[in-house]
Design an enzyme around this catalytic site. Structure first.
Site, PDB file in Angstrom:
ATOM      1  N   GLY A 117       0.808  -1.212   0.000  1.00 43.57           N
ATOM      2  CA  GLY A 117       0.000   0.000   0.000  1.00 43.57           C
ATOM      3  C   GLY A 117       0.837   1.256   0.000  1.00 43.57           C
ATOM      4  O   GLY A 117       1.843   1.367  -0.705  1.00 43.57           O
ATOM      5  N   CYS A 118       0.425   2.231   0.831  1.00 42.55           N
ATOM      6  CA  CYS A 118       1.090   3.531   0.852  1.00 42.55           C
ATOM      7  C   CYS A 118       2.553   3.442   1.284  1.00 42.55           C
ATOM      8  O   CYS A 118       3.341   4.348   0.991  1.00 42.55           O
ATOM      9  CB  CYS A 118       0.340   4.482   1.783  1.00 42.55           C
ATOM     10  SG  CYS A 118      -1.327   4.899   1.201  1.00 42.55           S
ATOM     11  N   ALA A 119       2.935   2.392   1.972  1.00 41.48           N
ATOM     12  CA  ALA A 119       4.323   2.237   2.414  1.00 41.48           C
ATOM     13  C   ALA A 119       5.224   1.694   1.312  1.00 41.48           C
ATOM     14  O   ALA A 119       6.448   1.671   1.462  1.00 41.48           O
ATOM     15  CB  ALA A 119       4.390   1.309   3.629  1.00 41.48           C
TER      16      ALA A 119
END
Length: 359
Positions: A143-145
């Site tokens: 995801g965003c990481a």
């Protein structure tokens, strides 16, 4: 200390103003929430003015099957991914000359918004003239990481192979995961935030001769952290119709309580103080996330101006967003000796961090 040489991006062709998305969301959600006008303030207060999608807003008014959306994902990921790679390898702002495709030893492909086997970087290798012996490392689900994690894994690869040049390619077509029939608040929040974005980073090991005196950010170290038993904070629910967003309202509070000691541990390991950092390359997950960064780290808003600008112009593009911020910071031409931190938060709940020094 492997160094970051170039960042290239590709911008999806349909810009959509936030006011247009508000009208769309009101039409979609007004029968599901009695206080819809109050809830819609998250769109106006989120510091996002514009986003970019691979389809125009009319496309989202009709239902689409998972198969249809995923077919679009594959087609567009290849096209936009190839464009970002070209921009990265031909970036005259930071490279003394274009880098030939056959000099790239490995490609780390990062995504969480579509599925493909063979993976997207393999399909791109049939479009661009990479060596057939290029190593492929697709990474899904961060995801965003994912953008920061991709940089960390590329850093470790270049430590092991100091003569290598490697790419980190992030393709996130978040709009294609939109569920028209999902009337949850998570979907409403996701509709206010997420966008499509594509970015590519070129990293090189110590023994790569650049034949110029440019100042590049070198990676001093990285840290990956997983919070125990936090699967319900952020992620996907996989249903027959596709991917349904999981987005806890507690994310800003979690960041405020959890991130500061996480950052302190990382910096202490490298004998660096927070005050020593000149650049904060932080994933702008949303306005509340940026506020949580400021509160828990005690940093001034001007330290986050690049993150704020990326959020304003592009929204939250999942893993690609932090790479847009990295590009923006590199374009400011930091001085030799400047230090910076790259950080992004994602499902797990997790964080990925890198420490940079320009030299």
């Amino acid at each position: 200390m492997p160094k970051i040489l170039s960042v290239g991006t590709s911008i999806p062709k349909y810009p959509i103003q936030q006011d247009t998305v508000v009208e769309f969301a009101k039409e979609l959600f007004e029968d599901s929430f009695k206080d819809i006008n109050r809830l819609l303030t998250i769109f106006q207060n989120g510091q996002i003015e514009k986003r970019h999608f691979t389809r125009d807003v009319e496309w989202f008014k009709d239902p689409h099957t998972l198969e249809e959306k995923n077919d679009i994902y594959i087609k567009e990921a290849v096209a936009y991914g190839a464009e970002a790679i070209n921009a990265c390898l031909h970036n005259s702002a930071t490279l003394p000359q274009p880098v030939p495709y056959n000099e790239v030893e490995a490609i780390f492909y990062i995504s969480t918004t579509g599925m493909s086997t063979p993976s997207i970087e393999a399909r791109i290798m049939n479009v661009l003239p990479f060596s057939p012996y290029t190593k492929r490392i697709p990474i899904w689900g961060l995801g965003c990481a994912g953008g920061a994690a991709g940089l960390s894994r590329a850093y470790e690869y270049c430590l092991a192979f100091p003569k290598a040049k490697v790419l980190v390619l992030s393709v996130e077509l978040c709009s294609l995961t939109f569920q028209k029939n999902d009337r949850s608040k998570s979907n409403l929040v996701g509709t206010s935030l997420f966008a499509d974005g594509i970015a590519c980073v070129l990293m090189a090991g110590d023994e790569v001769n650049l034949e110029n005196d440019a100042t590049y950010p070198k990676v001093l170290g990285s840290q990956s952290t997983l919070m125990e038993n936090s699967e319900d904070v952020m992620g996907w629910q996989v249903k027959n119709e596709g991917l349904y967003v999981v987005f806890s309202r507690d994310i800003p509070v979690i960041i405020t309580n959890w991130l500061a000691p996480n950052v302190s541990r990382f910096l202490d390991h490298h004998l660096v103080e927070l005050e020593d950092l000149d650049h904060f390359i932080l994933h702008p997950g949303g306005k509340k996330v940026l506020d949580a960064y400021k509160d828990c780290l005690g940093i001034e808003a001007n330290k986050l101006k690049t993150s704020i600008q990326v959020l304003k112009e592009y929204g939250n593009m999942s893993s690609a967003t932090v790479l847009y911020v990295l590009k923006g910071v590199m374009e400011t031409k930091p001085k030799k000796g400047d230090k910076g931190i790259v950080a992004a938060l994602g499902p797990g709940f997790s964080s990925e961090m890198l420490l940079l020094e320009w030299g």
